[in-house]
Design an enzyme around this catalytic site. Structure first.
Site, PDB file in Angstrom:
ATOM      1  CB  SER A   9      23.694   1.269  10.707  1.00  0.00           C
ATOM      2  OG  SER A   9      22.574   1.698   9.988  1.00  0.00           O
ATOM      3  CB  SER A  10      24.238   0.246   5.767  1.00  0.00           C
ATOM      4  OG  SER A  10      23.176   1.109   5.479  1.00  0.00           O
TER       5      SER A  10
END
Length: 198
Positions: A9-10
């Site tokens: 997610s990042s």
């Protein structure tokens, strides 16, 4: 052909755990697709490229169901797109009940659909709980006096005399800011804060 999809997610999250699991299924690197995207930005270029490459009868491995979408609706939409429109099989490694190669009869399809709905609901619910816990943690820390963000820079040694000269109209705002080595906006904000606290 077998494919694998990984999403973190990042950019500071590590995809190694997913890579190890998918490589363990014998998927070659040229059929492993990795996206590093924040939860807010869900434009997944590698996922889209992989979907274009998938053909009927291919098998897609994902480690967990939430790799397919951010929320219940997206997970359901992607599952339908892959299994019904593209004719692809999906195997979710951490939930072997979600293996569309098994139980292609009505009962097997019903069970897989039921499990998918429950798991995608749980995935969305867990994300919402994480966000809520983060907000509560931040609020509790702030109540304890924890400061977030960059620490303020100390005022330059000449700030007080320059500030007084500016207030006495002996200097313009621009001259005062330059004398302190600050942008005009920063000097003004520091001056206002200084006046409010003194």
């Amino acid at each position: 052909m077998d494919f694998g999809y990984i999403r973190v997610s990042s950019t500071d999250q590590n995809e190694d755990r997913q890579l190890v699991a998918l490589r363990g299924k014998g998927i070659p690197d040229n059929r492993l697709y990795i996206d590093k995207q924040s939860g807010k930005n869900f434009d997944r270029p590698k996922y889209k490229r992989m979907v274009r490459r998938l053909r009927q009868g291919d098998l897609l491995y994902v480690l967990s169901i939430d790799r397919l979408g951010r929320n219940y609706k997206e997970i359901q939409e992607q599952w339908r797109l892959l299994t019904q429109e593209k004719g692809v099989d999906i195997y979710v490694l951490d939930m072997p009940l979600l293996d569309t190669r098994q139980g292609k009869d009505l009962m097997g399809t019903f069970i897989a659909d039921l499990v998918l709905q429950i798991l995608s609901f749980v995935a969305q619910n867990e994300r919402e709980n994480i966000r809520k816990r983060q907000a509560e943690g931040i609020a509790a820390a702030m109540a304890r006096g924890v400061k977030f963000g960059r620490p303020p820079y100390p005022l330059p040694e000449n700030f007080h005399e320059v500030h007084k000269a500016w207030r006495d109209k002996k200097m313009t705002l621009r001259q005062a800011a330059e004398a302190c080595g600050m942008p005009v906006g920063t000097f003004y904000a520091k001056a206002v804060k200084f006046e409010n606290t003194n």
